[in-house]
Scaffold this motif. Structure first.
Motif, PDB file in Angstrom:
ATOM      1  N   GLU A  21       0.825  -1.216   0.000  1.00  0.00           N
ATOM      2  CA  GLU A  21       0.000   0.000   0.000  1.00  0.00           C
ATOM      3  C   GLU A  21       0.856   1.261   0.000  1.00  0.00           C
ATOM      4  N   LEU A  22       2.076   1.152   0.514  1.00  0.00           N
ATOM      5  CA  LEU A  22       2.982   2.299   0.584  1.00  0.00           C
ATOM      6  C   LEU A  22       3.898   2.396  -0.626  1.00  0.00           C
ATOM      7  N   GLY A  23       3.739   1.483  -1.594  1.00  0.00           N
ATOM      8  CA  GLY A  23       4.573   1.498  -2.793  1.00  0.00           C
ATOM      9  C   GLY A  23       5.858   0.712  -2.660  1.00  0.00           C
ATOM     10  N   ASN A  24       5.919  -0.209  -1.683  1.00  0.00           N
ATOM     11  CA  ASN A  24       7.090  -1.062  -1.452  1.00  0.00           C
ATOM     12  C   ASN A  24       8.394  -0.262  -1.343  1.00  0.00           C
ATOM     13  N   PRO A  25       8.464   0.648  -0.369  1.00  0.00           N
ATOM     14  CA  PRO A  25       9.668   1.475  -0.236  1.00  0.00           C
ATOM     15  C   PRO A  25      10.925   0.657   0.052  1.00  0.00           C
ATOM     16  N   GLN A  26      10.765  -0.515   0.658  1.00  0.00           N
ATOM     17  CA  GLN A  26      11.940  -1.343   0.986  1.00  0.00           C
ATOM     18  C   GLN A  26      12.709  -1.767  -0.255  1.00  0.00           C
ATOM     19  N   ASP A  27      12.025  -1.844  -1.389  1.00  0.00           N
ATOM     20  CA  ASP A  27      12.695  -2.287  -2.619  1.00  0.00           C
ATOM     21  C   ASP A  27      13.660  -1.241  -3.172  1.00  0.00           C
ATOM     22  N   ALA A  28      13.540  -0.008  -2.698  1.00  0.00           N
ATOM     23  CA  ALA A  28      14.422   1.061  -3.167  1.00  0.00           C
ATOM     24  C   ALA A  28      15.695   1.171  -2.321  1.00  0.00           C
ATOM     25  N   LEU A  29      15.831   0.321  -1.289  1.00  0.00           N
ATOM     26  CA  LEU A  29      16.908   0.475  -0.324  1.00  0.00           C
ATOM     27  C   LEU A  29      18.010  -0.559  -0.525  1.00  0.00           C
ATOM     28  N   ARG A  30      19.226  -0.140  -0.261  1.00  0.00           N
ATOM     29  CA  ARG A  30      20.379  -1.052  -0.231  1.00  0.00           C
ATOM     30  C   ARG A  30      20.676  -1.336   1.240  1.00  0.00           C
ATOM     31  N   CYS A  31      20.406  -2.561   1.657  1.00  0.00           N
ATOM     32  CA  CYS A  31      20.425  -2.876   3.086  1.00  0.00           C
ATOM     33  C   CYS A  31      21.540  -3.843   3.463  1.00  0.00           C
ATOM     34  N   VAL A  32      22.149  -3.584   4.614  1.00  0.00           N
ATOM     35  CA  VAL A  32      22.944  -4.573   5.329  1.00  0.00           C
ATOM     36  C   VAL A  32      22.027  -5.106   6.419  1.00  0.00           C
ATOM     37  N   ARG A  57      25.822   8.428   2.976  1.00  0.00           N
ATOM     38  CA  ARG A  57      24.616   8.750   3.742  1.00  0.00           C
ATOM     39  C   ARG A  57      24.030   7.429   4.231  1.00  0.00           C
ATOM     40  N   VAL A  58      23.916   7.299   5.547  1.00  0.00           N
ATOM     41  CA  VAL A  58      23.547   6.020   6.154  1.00  0.00           C
ATOM     42  C   VAL A  58      22.325   6.189   7.041  1.00  0.00           C
ATOM     43  N   ALA A  59      21.409   5.234   6.941  1.00  0.00           N
ATOM     44  CA  ALA A  59      20.286   5.138   7.864  1.00  0.00           C
ATOM     45  C   ALA A  59      20.458   3.867   8.689  1.00  0.00           C
ATOM     46  N   ARG A  60      19.913   3.870   9.897  1.00  0.00           N
ATOM     47  CA  ARG A  60      20.027   2.706  10.772  1.00  0.00           C
ATOM     48  C   ARG A  60      18.701   2.483  11.489  1.00  0.00           C
ATOM     49  N   TYR A  61      18.263   1.230  11.495  1.00  0.00           N
ATOM     50  CA  TYR A  61      17.029   0.856  12.201  1.00  0.00           C
ATOM     51  C   TYR A  61      17.375  -0.230  13.209  1.00  0.00           C
ATOM     52  N   THR A  62      17.151   0.057  14.505  1.00  0.00           N
ATOM     53  CA  THR A  62      17.437  -0.904  15.564  1.00  0.00           C
ATOM     54  C   THR A  62      16.294  -0.908  16.564  1.00  0.00           C
ATOM     55  N   ALA A 122      13.598   5.458   2.515  1.00  0.00           N
ATOM     56  CA  ALA A 122      13.483   5.535   1.058  1.00  0.00           C
ATOM     57  C   ALA A 122      13.329   6.983   0.606  1.00  0.00           C
ATOM     58  N   GLU A 123      12.521   7.748   1.322  1.00  0.00           N
ATOM     59  CA  GLU A 123      12.301   9.138   0.933  1.00  0.00           C
ATOM     60  C   GLU A 123      13.523  10.008   1.213  1.00  0.00           C
ATOM     61  N   ALA A 124      14.366   9.583   2.166  1.00  0.00           N
ATOM     62  CA  ALA A 124      15.603  10.320   2.438  1.00  0.00           C
ATOM     63  C   ALA A 124      16.682  10.024   1.408  1.00  0.00           C
ATOM     64  N   LYS A 125      16.462   8.980   0.584  1.00  0.00           N
ATOM     65  CA  LYS A 125      17.399   8.598  -0.482  1.00  0.00           C
ATOM     66  C   LYS A 125      18.820   8.368   0.068  1.00  0.00           C
ATOM     67  N   VAL A 126      18.907   7.581   1.131  1.00  0.00           N
ATOM     68  CA  VAL A 126      20.204   7.277   1.727  1.00  0.00           C
ATOM     69  C   VAL A 126      20.960   6.293   0.836  1.00  0.00           C
ATOM     70  N   ASP A 127      22.271   6.217   1.050  1.00  0.00           N
ATOM     71  CA  ASP A 127      23.102   5.294   0.275  1.00  0.00           C
ATOM     72  C   ASP A 127      22.991   3.861   0.783  1.00  0.00           C
ATOM     73  N   VAL A 128      22.953   3.697   2.104  1.00  0.00           N
ATOM     74  CA  VAL A 128      22.919   2.370   2.728  1.00  0.00           C
ATOM     75  C   VAL A 128      22.019   2.420   3.953  1.00  0.00           C
ATOM     76  N   VAL A 129      21.276   1.340   4.174  1.00  0.00           N
ATOM     77  CA  VAL A 129      20.505   1.156   5.406  1.00  0.00           C
ATOM     78  C   VAL A 129      21.113  -0.008   6.175  1.00  0.00           C
ATOM     79  N   VAL A 130      21.446   0.222   7.431  1.00  0.00           N
ATOM     80  CA  VAL A 130      21.873  -0.851   8.328  1.00  0.00           C
ATOM     81  C   VAL A 130      20.633  -1.262   9.115  1.00  0.00           C
TER      82      VAL A 130
END
Length: 434
Positions: A21-32, A57-62, A122-130
């Motif tokens: 429903e949100l447009g699958n934002p996870q598919d736009a991310l490069r994740c570790v 540019r790094v995002a982190r979700y913990t 996804a909207e922040a257009k980060v380079d990598v998500v940890v």
């Protein structure tokens, strides 16, 4: 945000429905993608710090958060702002409520936050998500990521056995559920049965497998001296103390080498050094000196964590006798934890924690005595426990360790004025006990 708070259910269908429903934002991310029993959060923090030091540019979700929910969502080295979370939260909740109304789907607290993270990053257009799993791996809400840059499994221990299994191999199998076909896998130091399970999953999925304790050589602990076939790092003043954190640094370094080898994401040695020296991961063997007393604050809540904390306390060479301020969630192996800690602590103060499943302080104090503590005092609040422990330490020239829960670690740091980020009124935390 009133969501059902248990964060694990059979299957990922609901999570996928929300993201669709949100447009699958996870598919736009490069994740570790990082899973494990102990050390996964610290490994994420190290990777985040190093990759940012390399100019990415790094995002982190913990999870969980210690004090405020913003801590779960890091962008460019800082917790996400209230405004940013309010924006994505409103859009995710609109989808959640619509799915509940139209399709009868119940979305958990953790699933809701995970969807918010994917949308925000996804909207922040980060380079990598940890990206850290919450509980387990195979059925975790984060496991909708189809093709991670690398899957990382940190040390496996016996925790959440009612959900994940009662052996190292069984728990490793759940954690290794994040392994994806053809994507490289890094395995931290862990019991042999767990390591063999992760290696088997990598082989079945056609993945290159790297064992961190074989890939990285630990020369010295202080200063931290790490080498790999591709790197000769200078001695590092590592910001996180203890053998266990050195293990996490080795796992992170192996993952960084794999990112360079397989993903073209080269990180220079100077960025590794800068990241290791500057990483911030509060409430993990964190030393705080206040009013003439040394406190060591740690989130250790299971026997494996207690072993790591006990060994770290021994190496710290704390002054005088050591007292323990402790509070636990009721589903933990509290007696085993306290028996381990009784090797370094003699006096105890039992406190409730900010969680609906808090073990009653009287029950904690009883277990302290069973574990061999010389004395154990039941306290009605953390403030009372810290005050009594501080008075005892001053009178006896001693030091204080506080542990038993990450929730407690956050509270202690706030009480001591040592929490590194915004410390307004604490937010609610989901009751999945991580």
């Amino acid at each position: 945000m009133e969501r059902r708070r248990f964060g694990m259910r059979p299957g990922l269908e609901t999570m996928r429905a929300v993201l669709a429903e949100l447009g699958n934002p996870q598919d736009a991310l490069r994740c570790v993608h990082v899973a494990g029993t102990n050390g996964k959060g610290a490994t994420c923090a190290i990777l985040d710090a190093v990759l940012r030091a390399a100019g990415l540019r790094v995002a982190r979700y913990t999870s969980p958060h210690l004090v405020r929910v913003n801590e779960r969502f890091f962008l460019d080295g800082a917790p996400a702002s209230d405004a940013a979370l309010a924006d994505v939260g409103a859009r995710v909740l609109d989808v959640v409520e619509r799915l509940a109304r139209d399709r009868g789907l119940e979305v958990t607290f953790f699933e809701t936050l995970t969807a918010m993270a994917f949308l925000l990053f996804a909207e922040a257009k980060v380079d990598v998500v940890v990206l850290e799993t919450g509980l387990g791996g195979r059925l975790d809400a984060t496991n909708v990521v189809a093709s991670p840059l690398v899957s990382v499994i940190t040390r496996i221990g016996l925790d959440h056995c009612d959900w994940l299994g009662t052996t190292h191999a069984a728990i490793a199998e759940e954690k290794a559920g994040i392994v994806k076909p053809g994507r490289p896998v890094v395995c931290g130091a862990m019991p042999l049965a767990a390591k063999e399970t992760v290696a088997r999953f990598a082989s079945l999925n056609g993945c290159a497998f790297t064992a961190a304790d074989e890939h990285v050589c630990l020369g010295r602990l202080d200063p931290l001296t790490l080498t790999t076939a591709a790197r000769r790092l200078p001695p590092v003043s590592f910001a996180l103390p203890g053998v266990f954190q050195a293990e996490n640094a080795m796992t992170a370094l192996a993952a960084l080498d794999v990112l360079a080898r397989d993903c073209g994401l080269a990180v220079p040695d100077h960025a590794v050094v800068t990241g290791l020296e500057g990483v911030v991961w509060p409430g993990r063997c964190q030393r705080v000196d206040r009013d003439g007393v040394t406190f060591v604050v740690d989130g250790a809540h299971n026997p494996d964590g207690a072993v790591a904390l006990r060994d770290a306390v021994r190496r710290l060479g704390l002054a005088g006798p050591v007292g323990l301020v402790a509070g636990f969630c009721g589903d933990k192996d509290v007696l085993a934890h306290l028996r381990i800690m009784s090797a370094v602590a003699t006096h105890g103060w039992a406190t409730p924690i900010r969680n609906a499943r808090s073990l009653e302080p009287a029950a904690t104090a009883e277990r302290m005595l069973m574990a061999g503590f010389t004395s154990a005092e039941t306290c009605g609040s953390l403030a009372e426990a810290l005050a009594h422990a501080r008075d005892w330490a001053r009178a006896n020239g001693g030091s204080i360790v506080a542990c038993g829960s990450l929730f407690l670690a956050g509270e202690v740091l706030v009480e001591l004025g040592a929490f590194p980020w915004d410390v307004r009124a604490p937010d609610a935390n989901e009751l999945t006990l991580r």
